[in-house]
Design an enzyme around this catalytic site. Structure first.
Site, short mmCIF file in Angstrom:
data_model
loop_
_atom_site.label_atom_id
_atom_site.label_comp_id
_atom_site.label_asym_id
_atom_site.label_seq_id
_atom_site.Cartn_x
_atom_site.Cartn_y
_atom_site.Cartn_z
N SER A 242 0.89 -1.16 -0.12
CA SER A 242 0.03 -0.08 -0.06
C SER A 242 0.85 1.30 -0.08
O SER A 242 2.20 1.33 0.13
CB SER A 242 -1.00 0.15 1.37
OG SER A 242 -0.15 0.18 2.24
N LYS A 243 0.23 2.34 -0.17
CA LYS A 243 1.13 3.61 -0.04
C LYS A 243 1.82 3.76 1.27
O LYS A 243 3.01 4.30 1.07
CB LYS A 243 0.03 4.80 -0.13
CG LYS A 243 -0.41 4.93 -1.57
CD LYS A 243 -1.07 6.32 -1.87
CE LYS A 243 -1.83 6.42 -3.14
NZ LYS A 243 -2.52 7.79 -3.44
N ARG A 244 1.38 3.26 2.36
CA ARG A 244 2.60 3.34 3.58
C ARG A 244 3.63 2.44 3.33
O ARG A 244 4.67 2.88 4.01
CB ARG A 244 1.56 3.25 4.78
CG ARG A 244 1.18 1.56 4.89
CD ARG A 244 0.27 1.27 6.17
NE ARG A 244 -0.30 -0.02 5.92
CZ ARG A 244 0.44 -0.98 6.60
NH1 ARG A 244 1.71 -1.09 7.37
NH2 ARG A 244 -0.08 -2.46 6.55
#
Length: 486
Positions: A242-244
């Site tokens: 994911s973006k994290r």
């Protein structure tokens, strides 16, 4: 003689080139280059509502920045819709497809019944053998493939091994929608065939698509390309990326100051190995890459490892190449609006002279530029808190003592300024750090920098003395620093 290898990268322009797509493109590119073949680029822009020109430009720019040059012209899938319809009509004429008049309400009812019985939602084939003469009025049909119902569909995948699907679990997929537009499944098969693609390398989220696409190949009597479905990239915690974790566009990595050759090297090691080796030149990647060494488990993205690898590439780069890389990257770096738009010849010379000390401390081009900020800072320098503390704690007195000694130097070199400081330290009986640290603060505005004597030499006599004098003079009565001409 075997046909030349032709791979393809086929992104959908509904967003930027994300890191997983970049790795897929890299694997296709390396596989083709290793075999002396070609990698083609196809933009799958059939989703007209979500496809954007900005996303297409970002994909092309991202591939070029990574050094993944494709062969031939870019193919835009939407422009080939007439060809896709022609193939669907040929399947219809050959009895391998049929018109389906099931209404949206009927399809919803099928799905609900399947859920109630614990079955996967599947089209039940109700129009498979019915005559179009029974068609209800006012319903525009779709065209569906007449898929095999008995036996299995088998794929010998170059990464996943042999994969089998019972045909009873694969329904009759739609080839043409009721408005005459081709579906993704049909378009992909027709385009890969017409482009002469011999090998498909893509994420394993497309594995079920492979079974359906094999049915289309079989119905058309076409030989299917070899396929390799590579595991997706996960985060360090094993969860879907994911973006994290770093599921960002390639443009974001450029803005964070990563070098394309470092990102290439990092991506090739996400799921592929050649012994325990970590670092590869581009030519070595091409030489060694094969699909047999691609693992079946998801690779884990690790920012710390990428940063470490990028630092290695920075340290290993030639100083002129780093200056050029910095200048080329300026418009893309985070905080670009606060950066110089380019380097004039004097600044370029200073950067080149300072680079040996700067690159030892930097893991990204952003850090490299940040470390070099003292070179293009304007007087009077803004001091960070630590630098201010060093000067306030008696450091200005040492600057005042050094100023006349520096001014008297006949040759302004790192060796000469170091000898001067050491003489001062010996005479005043203080520690070298008590003098070097406030000197660093005055010259760079920070408590850390490359070697202070290298900093003095790079800045030059006039600029160094002026920055020291700014701090010795202190604020004027109005609370402002003296002007640079003071």
């Amino acid at each position: 003689m075997a046909d030349a290898v032709v791979t393809r990268f086929a992104p959908s322009p509904t967003g930027f080139l994300h890191i997983g797509g970049a790795r897929t493109a890299l694997f296709n590119w390396l596989y083709a280059r290793h075999a002396g073949g070609k990698m083609l680029l196809r933009i799958e822009d059939t989703d007209r509502e979500r496809s954007t020109d900005a996303a297409i430009a970002a994909i092309l720019d991202g591939l070029s920045w990574l050094g993944l040059e494709w062969d031939g012209e870019v193919i835009y899938q939407f422009t080939r819709a007439d060809r896709h319809r022609e193939v669907a009509e040929s399947l219809l004429a050959a009895g391998h497809a049929y018109r389906c008049y099931a209404t949206p309400a009927e399809l919803d009812a099928m799905r609900e019944a399947a859920r109630a019985e614990g079955r996967p939602p599947r089209y039940d084939g109700r129009w498979r053998d019915r005559s179009p003469s029974e068609a209800p009025a006012g319903v525009k049909p779709v065209i569906r493939l007449k898929a095999p119902r008995e036996g299995e569909t088998v794929l010998d995948d170059k990464v996943q091994g042999q994969v089998r699907w019972p045909n009873k679990d694969l329904d009759d997929l739609v080839l043409l929608r009721s408005d005459g537009t081709p579906t993704y499944m049909l378009a992909v098969v027709v385009d890969d065939h017409d482009m002469g693609v011999t090998d498909i390398i893509r994420g394993d989220d497309h594995l079920t698509n492979a079974a359906r696409q094999l049915h289309i190949y079989q119905a058309l009597g076409w030989e299917a390309p070899a396929m390799a479905h590579i595991p997706l990239i996960h985060g360090p915690d094993g969860a879907k990326l994911s973006k994290r974790h770093g599921a960002l566009g390639v443009d974001a990595y450029r803005a964070m100051g990563y070098m394309p050759q470092a990102l290439r090297n990092y991506l090739v090691r996400l799921g592929w190995s050649h012994g325990d080796r970590e670092f590869f030149s581009t030519q070595e990647m091409i030489e060694h890459f094969d699909l047999a060494r691609v693992g079946r488990s998801p690779a884990r993205f690790d920012f710390a490892k990428l940063e470490s690898m990028n630092g290695h590439y920075i340290r290993a780069s030639r100083d002129p190449d780093l200056v050029a890389a910095l200048e080329a990257t300026l418009p893309y770096l985070a905080g670009a609006e606060r950066l110089p738009r380019g380097f004039d010849p004097p600044l370029r010379d200073k950067l080149l002279a300072a680079m040996p000390g700067l690159k030892e401390r930097a893991k990204t081009l952003v850090e490299l530029l940040d470390g070099a900020a003292f070179l293009f800072a304007t007087r009077p320098l803004e001091l960070d808190a630590r630098a201010q503390g060093l000067l306030d704690a008696g450091g200005r007195a040492h600057l005042e003592g050094l100023l006349p000694r520096f001014a008297a130097l006949s040759a302004w070199t790192a060796t000469g300024t170091e000898a001067t400081v050491r003489d001062y330290v010996g005479e005043t009986k203080v520690k070298l750090g008590e003098v070097a640290q406030p000197l660093r603060a005055a010259l760079t505005g920070r408590a850390t920098s490359p070697g202070i004597f290298d900093v003095l030499e790079v800045l030059g006599r006039d600029e160094s003395l002026a920055r020291m004098q700014d701090q010795v003079s202190g604020p004027t009565a109005s609370g402002e620093r003296p002007s640079p001409s003071a």
